[in-house]
Design an enzyme around this catalytic site. Structure first.
Site, PDB file in Angstrom:
ATOM      1  N   PHE A  58      28.986 -43.367  -2.354  1.00 54.50           N
ATOM      2  CA  PHE A  58      29.026 -44.136  -3.597  1.00 54.50           C
ATOM      3  C   PHE A  58      29.043 -43.258  -4.849  1.00 54.50           C
ATOM      4  CE2 PHE A  58      25.856 -46.691  -0.868  1.00 54.50           C
ATOM      5  CZ  PHE A  58      26.849 -47.172  -0.045  1.00 54.50           C
ATOM      6  N   HIS A  59      29.865 -42.198  -4.841  1.00 51.16           N
ATOM      7  CA  HIS A  59      29.922 -41.286  -5.979  1.00 51.16           C
ATOM      8  C   HIS A  59      31.342 -41.119  -6.526  1.00 51.16           C
ATOM      9  CE1 HIS A  59      26.121 -39.053  -4.258  1.00 51.16           C
ATOM     10  NE2 HIS A  59      25.831 -40.228  -4.794  1.00 51.16           N
ATOM     11  N   PRO A  60      32.098 -42.175  -6.769  1.00 49.98           N
ATOM     12  CA  PRO A  60      33.461 -41.978  -7.278  1.00 49.98           C
ATOM     13  C   PRO A  60      33.463 -41.468  -8.716  1.00 49.98           C
ATOM     14  CG  PRO A  60      32.900 -44.312  -7.305  1.00 49.98           C
ATOM     15  CD  PRO A  60      31.780 -43.605  -6.590  1.00 49.98           C
ATOM     16  N   ASP A  65      35.215 -38.275  -4.389  1.00 53.50           N
ATOM     17  CA  ASP A  65      34.011 -38.938  -3.895  1.00 53.50           C
ATOM     18  C   ASP A  65      33.373 -38.048  -2.836  1.00 53.50           C
ATOM     19  OD1 ASP A  65      32.075 -40.894  -3.469  1.00 53.50           O
ATOM     20  OD2 ASP A  65      33.363 -42.185  -2.257  1.00 53.50           O
ATOM     21  N   HIS A  66      32.107 -38.294  -2.592  1.00 54.28           N
ATOM     22  CA  HIS A  66      31.389 -37.604  -1.520  1.00 54.28           C
ATOM     23  C   HIS A  66      31.439 -38.461  -0.257  1.00 54.28           C
ATOM     24  CE1 HIS A  66      28.914 -35.351  -4.779  1.00 54.28           C
ATOM     25  NE2 HIS A  66      29.904 -34.590  -4.333  1.00 54.28           N
TER      26      HIS A  66
END
Length: 551
Positions: free
Chosen positions: A485-487, A310-311
């Protein structure tokens, strides 16, 4: 005991999850009238008004009507904090609640996928046509259309991409300051090299959110061979030996679970959290984990739920003087009325804003092979997402490490589908990630210290100038860092013989028949930017392979 499966197939394809990938696949597969397609979504329809007004993400994230309401486990890298972990639970999935930013990443991301999987189909030049296939890139005026970049962009597809409908003086000044710090200006982050600074393009149509449901599902909704079931929980995939036969569903109206047969394939599009959870509930995953929860093992596949990436964004807030920001504009009744009227009559103004308007891609150190930092810059500030705006003028410069080395897990807590899994991102768990976190905050300060912003007298509110050493900055990153919110990556693809891979390069689940994964979980490594549109490209590729239309 496996429920009785109907002897006559009800559907050719069963797609689990009507998010970004599932909506596109439902459209593409149902285009063949001889194929019967079922699309299953646990959430409801996307008829909530705040989904479609861009600023409405504030009312969708954290809302059980549209969000799964996940949280992470306490994370050592975040000094023991847990984070909310928003994921869309509605038609359109996370494309219905996200930041709407259109971003592909960098060519090197996809070339690395190709090298890792041994499949040249994942090279950037091979993926680019699948981005363009569904793109409707729109610059909005005659001069811009005349200069349309047909090499890198598509026009006339379903996925609308537009310029944002407003600019801010303080963001223009930040862009100029970034230029003074050495970043080139960019009017297009999507040509394979996104280094530079400029305004993001967004998935909107004339100031209204353009989600995957509008783009792909609605045009196919009247096809008699496509059935969409909302409010329907998928409990598990059903197997005969090592072949997926269908899925077990809990109907929206309640009652006993139902078995649905897929004659050709079950396709999981439940996302980087939902897909590994469903596989594990179905007996596919790490054998020890399944045994611990009393789940019979269909296939011991240790990579299921591993490799979570994630980021992590680090939000820096700077108070300013002599320039308008949303903070003070939105605090007066007259300002709020003006904002509402501007959106009502022109579909522009702050209500048309994506969460972040200005972007920048930079290198944390000169030795980086490409930009490894992404900025999301906003003309506003608040203590935390969902909290009120501050009453003084300010901007926020959030920065994230695009290529984290930290890896986490998604593991079931119980054999019940309704129990959320344990999500452990393990942020900042490598020395390199901690070093990049400190370097990113130093770069933020250097940009803000440039002459272009000096006339607004920026003053660092968060984290505050007291934090200077690397150790202090890393500790600070753990205190204030949050997901953007980038999983991805929890069912990653890999070459034959790759013990950690879950799916093949063509996205079929390793060691099983009739089962495929098509969503962000298949990414071996996270893309260098927002992940929604890369997920669409993955679905477009998968659709071509499934239908035999790959070029």
């Amino acid at each position: 005991m496996t429920p009785t499966i109907p002897q006559t197939p009800l559907f050719d394809y069963v797609i689990v999850g009507a998010g970004t990938a599932g909506c596109l696949l439902a459209n593409r597969l149902s285009a063949d009238p001889s194929c019967r397609v079922l699309l299953v979504e646990a959430g409801g329809r996307d008829n909530y008004p705040w989904i479609h007004i861009p600023v409405g993400y504030l009312y969708c994230i954290g809302n059980p009507r549209t969000d799964w309401l996940y949280s992470t486990e306490p994370d050592p890298g975040l000094n023991g904090r847990s984070l909310r972990y928003p994921r869309g639970r509605v038609l359109g999935g996370s494309s219905s609640i996200n930041g709407m930013i259109y971003m592909r990443g960098q060519a090197r991301d996809y070339d690395a996928w190709a090298a890792r999987t041994g499949d040249p189909a994942w090279r950037w030049d091979a993926c680019l046509p699948y981005f363009k296939r569904h793109e409707d890139h729109w610059r909005g005026d005659a001069d811009a259309r005349a200069a349309f970049d047909a090499v890198h962009h598509g026009h006339g597809g379903e996925w609308r991409v537009e310029r944002q409908r407003l600019r801010w003086e303080v963001l223009d000044a930040f862009a100029a300051a970034a230029g003074e710090a050495g970043l080139p200006a960019s009017d297009d982050f999507n040509r394979g090299d996104n280094e530079g600074v400029g305004y993001f393009e967004v998935n909107q149509r004339r100031g209204v959110r353009w989600n995957a449901s509008k783009a792909f599902l609605r045009p196919a909704a009247r096809r008699p061979n496509l059935e969409v079931r909302t409010g329907t929980q998928t409990l598990r995939v059903l197997f005969e030996g090592r072949r997926a036969l269908g899925v077990e569903l809990r109907p929206a109206a309640g009652g006993a679970p139902q078995a649905v047969h897929a004659a050709r394939e079950v396709i999981l599009c439940a996302g980087a959290v939902g897909t590994p959870q469903l596989l594990q509930l179905s007996g596919v995953g790490p054998g020890a984990l399944l045994h611990a929860h009393g789940i019979p093992v269909v296939h011991d596949l240790p990579g299921v739920g591993e490799n979570l990436q994630d980021h992590l964004q680090i939000r820096a807030v700077f108070a300013v003087e002599g320039v308008k920001t949303l903070n003070t504009l939105a605090h007066s009744l007259w300002g709020q009325a003006g904002i509402a009227l501007e959106y009502l009559w022109r579909r522009s103004g702050p209500m048309s804003m994506a969460p972040s308007q200005l972007g920048a891609f930079a290198r944390s150190s000169p030795g980086q092979p490409g930009p490894d930092l992404q900025y999301h810059v906003q003309p506003l500030s608040l203590d935390a997402f969902g909290q009120p705006l501050h009453r003084y003028d300010a901007f926020t410069a959030s920065v994230c490490n695009l290529n984290p080395g930290s890896r986490g897990q998604v593991h079931i807590r119980s054999p019940r589908a309704e129990d959320a899994p344990a999500i452990r991102p393990n942020y900042l768990s490598t020395p390199e990630d901690r070093q990049v976190a400190a370097a990113s905050l130093r770069l933020t300060r250097r940009i803000v210290g440039m002459p272009a912003l000096a006339r607004y007298r920026p003053r660092e509110i968060k984290p505050g100038p007291a934090y200077q050493s690397d150790d202090e900055l890393v500790r600070l990153a753990g205190d204030i860092g949050t997901t953007i919110f980038h999983p991805v990556g929890t069912c990653r693809m890999g070459a034959a013989g790759d013990a950690g891979a879950v799916v093949s390069p063509r996205l079929a689940v390793q060691g099983l028949a009739g089962l495929r994964v098509v969503d962000a979980s298949v990414m071996p490594t996270i893309t260098s930017g927002n992940t929604n549109s890369p997920t669409l490209m993955i679905a477009e590729r998968a659709a071509a392979w499934i239908t035999g239309a790959a070029g």
